[in-house]
Design an enzyme around this catalytic site. Structure first.
Site, PDB file in Angstrom:
ATOM      1  N   HIS A 120      -2.195 -12.655   3.764  1.00 40.07           N
ATOM      2  CA  HIS A 120      -0.767 -12.990   3.845  1.00 40.07           C
ATOM      3  C   HIS A 120      -0.241 -12.959   5.270  1.00 40.07           C
ATOM      4  O   HIS A 120       0.970 -12.860   5.483  1.00 40.07           O
ATOM      5  CB  HIS A 120       0.048 -12.049   2.947  1.00 40.07           C
ATOM      6  CG  HIS A 120      -0.156 -12.290   1.475  1.00 40.07           C
ATOM      7  ND1 HIS A 120       0.235 -11.399   0.490  1.00 40.07           N
ATOM      8  CD2 HIS A 120      -0.725 -13.344   0.812  1.00 40.07           C
ATOM      9  CE1 HIS A 120      -0.073 -11.889  -0.703  1.00 40.07           C
ATOM     10  NE2 HIS A 120      -0.664 -13.060  -0.529  1.00 40.07           N
ATOM     11  N   ASN A 125      -4.677   2.928  -8.046  1.00 38.74           N
ATOM     12  CA  ASN A 125      -3.246   2.667  -7.858  1.00 38.74           C
ATOM     13  C   ASN A 125      -2.441   3.876  -8.341  1.00 38.74           C
ATOM     14  O   ASN A 125      -2.918   4.656  -9.162  1.00 38.74           O
ATOM     15  CB  ASN A 125      -2.823   1.427  -8.667  1.00 38.74           C
ATOM     16  CG  ASN A 125      -1.595   0.737  -8.096  1.00 38.74           C
ATOM     17  OD1 ASN A 125      -1.561   0.439  -6.904  1.00 38.74           O
ATOM     18  ND2 ASN A 125      -0.589   0.499  -8.922  1.00 38.74           N
ATOM     19  N   ASN A 135      -1.582  -6.948   3.099  1.00 35.48           N
ATOM     20  CA  ASN A 135      -0.607  -6.315   3.993  1.00 35.48           C
ATOM     21  C   ASN A 135      -0.537  -7.021   5.340  1.00 35.48           C
ATOM     22  O   ASN A 135      -1.548  -7.467   5.867  1.00 35.48           O
ATOM     23  CB  ASN A 135      -0.952  -4.834   4.198  1.00 35.48           C
ATOM     24  CG  ASN A 135      -0.889  -4.059   2.902  1.00 35.48           C
ATOM     25  OD1 ASN A 135      -0.304  -4.532   1.929  1.00 35.48           O
ATOM     26  ND2 ASN A 135      -1.497  -2.884   2.869  1.00 35.48           N
TER      27      ASN A 135
HETATM   28  C1  BJW Z   1       0.715   3.193  -4.508  1.00 36.99           C
HETATM   29  C2  BJW Z   1       1.291   4.137  -3.715  1.00 36.99           C
HETATM   30  C3  BJW Z   1       0.436   5.108  -3.220  1.00 36.99           C
HETATM   31  C4  BJW Z   1       2.865   2.861  -4.298  1.00 36.99           C
HETATM   32  N1  BJW Z   1      -0.855   5.068  -3.508  1.00 36.99           N
HETATM   33  N2  BJW Z   1      -0.567   3.164  -4.803  1.00 36.99           N
HETATM   34  C5  BJW Z   1       4.204 -18.569 -11.520  1.00 36.99           C
HETATM   35  C6  BJW Z   1       3.019 -18.055 -12.037  1.00 36.99           C
HETATM   36  C7  BJW Z   1       1.945 -17.750 -11.193  1.00 36.99           C
HETATM   37  C8  BJW Z   1       2.038 -17.944  -9.824  1.00 36.99           C
HETATM   38  C9  BJW Z   1       3.210 -18.465  -9.325  1.00 36.99           C
HETATM   39  C10 BJW Z   1       4.278 -18.770 -10.162  1.00 36.99           C
HETATM   40  N3  BJW Z   1       5.281 -19.242  -9.379  1.00 36.99           N
HETATM   41  C11 BJW Z   1       4.885 -19.226  -8.085  1.00 36.99           C
HETATM   42  C12 BJW Z   1       3.615 -18.755  -8.034  1.00 36.99           C
HETATM   43  C13 BJW Z   1       2.787 -18.536  -6.828  1.00 36.99           C
HETATM   44  C14 BJW Z   1       3.319 -17.391  -5.984  1.00 36.99           C
HETATM   45  C15 BJW Z   1       3.425 -16.144  -6.853  1.00 36.99           C
HETATM   46  O1  BJW Z   1       2.448 -15.446  -7.115  1.00 36.99           O
HETATM   47  N4  BJW Z   1       4.623 -15.804  -7.311  1.00 36.99           N
HETATM   48  C16 BJW Z   1       4.782 -14.641  -8.181  1.00 36.99           C
HETATM   49  C17 BJW Z   1       6.067 -13.943  -7.829  1.00 36.99           C
HETATM   50  C18 BJW Z   1       4.681 -15.088  -9.627  1.00 36.99           C
HETATM   51  N5  BJW Z   1       2.369 -17.187  -4.920  1.00 36.99           N
HETATM   52  C19 BJW Z   1       2.429 -17.874  -3.794  1.00 36.99           C
HETATM   53  O2  BJW Z   1       3.330 -18.679  -3.556  1.00 36.99           O
HETATM   54  C20 BJW Z   1       1.285 -17.677  -2.816  1.00 36.99           C
HETATM   55  N6  BJW Z   1       0.742 -18.936  -2.464  1.00 36.99           N
HETATM   56  C21 BJW Z   1       0.130 -19.707  -3.368  1.00 36.99           C
HETATM   57  O3  BJW Z   1       0.026 -19.400  -4.531  1.00 36.99           O
HETATM   58  O4  BJW Z   1      -0.395 -20.871  -2.824  1.00 36.99           O
HETATM   59  C22 BJW Z   1      -1.022 -21.793  -3.717  1.00 36.99           C
HETATM   60  C23 BJW Z   1      -2.469 -21.501  -3.999  1.00 36.99           C
HETATM   61  C24 BJW Z   1      -3.091 -22.180  -5.011  1.00 36.99           C
HETATM   62  C25 BJW Z   1      -4.430 -21.963  -5.297  1.00 36.99           C
HETATM   63  C26 BJW Z   1      -5.172 -21.052  -4.574  1.00 36.99           C
HETATM   64  C27 BJW Z   1      -4.568 -20.386  -3.574  1.00 36.99           C
HETATM   65  C28 BJW Z   1      -3.223 -20.599  -3.295  1.00 36.99           C
HETATM   66  C29 BJW Z   1       1.781 -17.013  -1.543  1.00 36.99           C
HETATM   67  C30 BJW Z   1       2.177 -15.611  -1.796  1.00 36.99           C
HETATM   68  C31 BJW Z   1       2.774 -15.008  -0.536  1.00 36.99           C
HETATM   69  C32 BJW Z   1       3.217 -13.576  -0.784  1.00 36.99           C
HETATM   70  N7  BJW Z   1       3.932 -13.118   0.313  1.00 36.99           N
HETATM   71  C33 BJW Z   1       4.510 -11.757   0.273  1.00 36.99           C
HETATM   72  C34 BJW Z   1       5.640 -11.625   1.282  1.00 36.99           C
HETATM   73  C35 BJW Z   1       5.197 -11.756   2.670  1.00 36.99           C
HETATM   74  C36 BJW Z   1       6.399 -11.593   3.524  1.00 36.99           C
HETATM   75  C37 BJW Z   1       6.646 -10.180   3.916  1.00 36.99           C
HETATM   76  O5  BJW Z   1       5.720  -9.389   4.042  1.00 36.99           O
HETATM   77  O6  BJW Z   1       7.803  -9.924   4.082  1.00 36.99           O
HETATM   78  O7  BJW Z   1       3.466 -10.805   0.456  1.00 36.99           O
HETATM   79  S1  BJW Z   1       5.234 -11.297  -1.277  1.00 36.99           S
HETATM   80  C38 BJW Z   1       4.821  -9.626  -1.139  1.00 36.99           C
HETATM   81  O8  BJW Z   1       4.061  -9.331  -2.337  1.00 36.99           O
HETATM   82  C39 BJW Z   1       3.880  -9.488   0.063  1.00 36.99           C
HETATM   83  C40 BJW Z   1       2.733  -8.705  -0.544  1.00 36.99           C
HETATM   84  O9  BJW Z   1       1.540  -8.933   0.187  1.00 36.99           O
HETATM   85  C41 BJW Z   1       2.685  -9.205  -1.975  1.00 36.99           C
HETATM   86  C42 BJW Z   1       2.013  -8.278  -2.934  1.00 36.99           C
HETATM   87  O10 BJW Z   1       2.722  -7.078  -3.047  1.00 36.99           O
HETATM   88  P1  BJW Z   1       1.942  -5.712  -3.240  1.00 36.99           P
HETATM   89  O11 BJW Z   1       1.129  -5.447  -2.045  1.00 36.99           O
HETATM   90  O12 BJW Z   1       1.245  -5.732  -4.530  1.00 36.99           O
HETATM   91  O13 BJW Z   1       3.156  -4.657  -3.219  1.00 36.99           O
HETATM   92  P2  BJW Z   1       4.063  -4.161  -4.437  1.00 36.99           P
HETATM   93  O14 BJW Z   1       5.252  -3.524  -3.862  1.00 36.99           O
HETATM   94  O15 BJW Z   1       4.299  -5.248  -5.426  1.00 36.99           O
HETATM   95  O16 BJW Z   1       3.163  -3.089  -5.201  1.00 36.99           O
HETATM   96  C43 BJW Z   1       2.805  -1.869  -4.594  1.00 36.99           C
HETATM   97  C44 BJW Z   1       1.898  -1.112  -5.560  1.00 36.99           C
HETATM   98  O17 BJW Z   1       1.441   0.063  -4.900  1.00 36.99           O
HETATM   99  C45 BJW Z   1       2.593  -0.661  -6.835  1.00 36.99           C
HETATM  100  O18 BJW Z   1       1.786  -0.957  -7.966  1.00 36.99           O
HETATM  101  C46 BJW Z   1       2.721   0.849  -6.679  1.00 36.99           C
HETATM  102  O19 BJW Z   1       2.594   1.572  -7.891  1.00 36.99           O
HETATM  103  C47 BJW Z   1       1.571   1.156  -5.758  1.00 36.99           C
HETATM  104  N8  BJW Z   1       1.783   2.328  -4.924  1.00 36.99           N
HETATM  105  N9  BJW Z   1       2.680   3.875  -3.634  1.00 36.99           N
HETATM  106  C48 BJW Z   1      -1.292   4.070  -4.336  1.00 36.99           C
HETATM  107  N10 BJW Z   1       0.937   6.110  -2.433  1.00 36.99           N
END
Ligand code: BJW
Length: 232
Positions: A109, A202, A92
């Site tokens: 992030h 979750n 977050n």
């Molecule tokens: C509740 C609840 C309640 C609701 N109680 N629960 C193909 C395959 C694999 C990987 C890749 C691929 N193509 C590209 C990639 C890599 C890419 C990636 O993963 N893409 C995917 C889409 C496939 N990743 C990257 O590019 C990352 N960098 C990278 O990989 O660098 C290379 C590297 C190599 C080796 C080692 C290390 C690194 C960078 C990722 C950056 C993500 N940035 C974001 C946006 C930031 C900008 C902004 O904030 O505006 O970060 S994306 C967005 O998603 C944000 C979040 O941190 C992130 C995760 O989301 P999160 O937190 O899981 O939220 P939600 O909405 O998805 O889920 C919420 C959950 O809560 C749900 O399950 C609900 O049920 C639950 N919930 N209410 C409890 N009350």
């Protein structure tokens, strides 16, 4: 089962949902109203910095109206009072863990309340709006400053520290994250192969649920205090 010695906790947008911060992928989430590639990639920022600054300025301003909830507060108490070690990693970009009492939070992030200069790499605390006219406080370049957010295709922060913690913990707990974004989505497997127990808290099963040794489903404000209480 005996108490763990070192707990690694990963949090996602779900832990802040009940504080009124939008998640990304749920119905009504941020990605429903915005094109990810426009606002969360370096290419999107290069193409339209005004739009991207507006998106983050609105989210930064919204932070002023929200408060940490019972889940953030329970984790703050755990960090302060637990007999062993607690490493708190969050995806977050809000500051609700800190306001909930946590002292050492790894923001993998980035942070809404931080900015950096693409010209000189100076980082600083940014509580007010950023615009294309904002000069870098160090080198004075206009157009250099950008939100200190890790966008798609960029390397998350403190990966060495996180991976070391995952390899040495005996319990990994994932809270409120969909398991859709790497590398965070792979932490459960890394902790597991190094011998840790793994627990998911979750609202519903995540994309990675099958990898956890135990899953509990419900709102974070109930599940997290219930999990923390017996550890203190
Ligand atoms: C509740 C609840 C309640 C609701 N109680 N629960 C193909 C395959 C694999 C990987 C890749 C691929 N193509 C590209 C990639 C890599 C890419 C990636 O993963 N893409 C995917 C889409 C496939 N990743 C990257 O590019 C990352 N960098 C990278 O990989 O660098 C290379 C590297 C190599 C080796 C080692 C290390 C690194 C960078 C990722 C950056 C993500 N940035 C974001 C946006 C930031 C900008 C902004 O904030 O505006 O970060 S994306 C967005 O998603 C944000 C979040 O941190 C992130 C995760 O989301 P999160 O937190 O899981 O939220 P939600 O909405 O998805 O889920 C919420 C959950 O809560 C749900 O399950 C609900 O049920 C639950 N919930 N209410 C409890 N009350």
């Amino acid at each position: 089962m005996s108490n763990p010695q070192h707990i690694v906790i990963l949090t996602g947008a779900g832990i802040s949902a009940e504080s009124g911060i939008q998640t990304f992928r749920d119905a009504g989430g941020l990605w429903e109203g915005h094109a990810v590639e426009q606002v969360a990639t370096p290419e999107g920022f290069a193409a339209d910095p005004v739009l991207v600054h507006r998106f983050y300025n609105l989210r930064r301003a919204a932070l002023r109206d929200v408060k940490p909830n019972a889940a953030h507060i329970a984790l703050g108490e755990l960090q302060a009072e637990f007999g062993g070690r607690v490493t708190l990693v969050t995806q977050n970009v809000d500051d609700l863990h800190e306001r909930g009492g946590s002292k050492d939070v790894i923001h993998m992030h980035g942070e809404l309340l931080s900015a950096f200069c693409t010209a000189c790499d100076h980082h600083w605390r940014q509580a007010e709006d950023l615009t294309v006219e904002t000069p870098c406080p160090a080198c004075q370049t206009r157009g250099g400053p950008r939100p200190d957010i890790v966008w798609f295709g960029e390397m998350p922060y403190e990966m060495d520290r996180i991976e070391y913690a995952l390899q040495s913990c005996d319990l990994f707990v994932s809270i409120g994250t969909s398991g859709a974004v790497y590398p965070a989505a792979g932490f459960v497997q890394l902790a597991h192969v190094h011998g840790a127990r793994t627990l998911e808290l979750n609202l519903e099963p995540s994309q990675g649920s099958a990898f956890f040794s135990e899953t509990r489903h419900g709102p974070a404000t109930r599940l997290v205090p219930e999990w923390v209480a017996p550890l203190l």
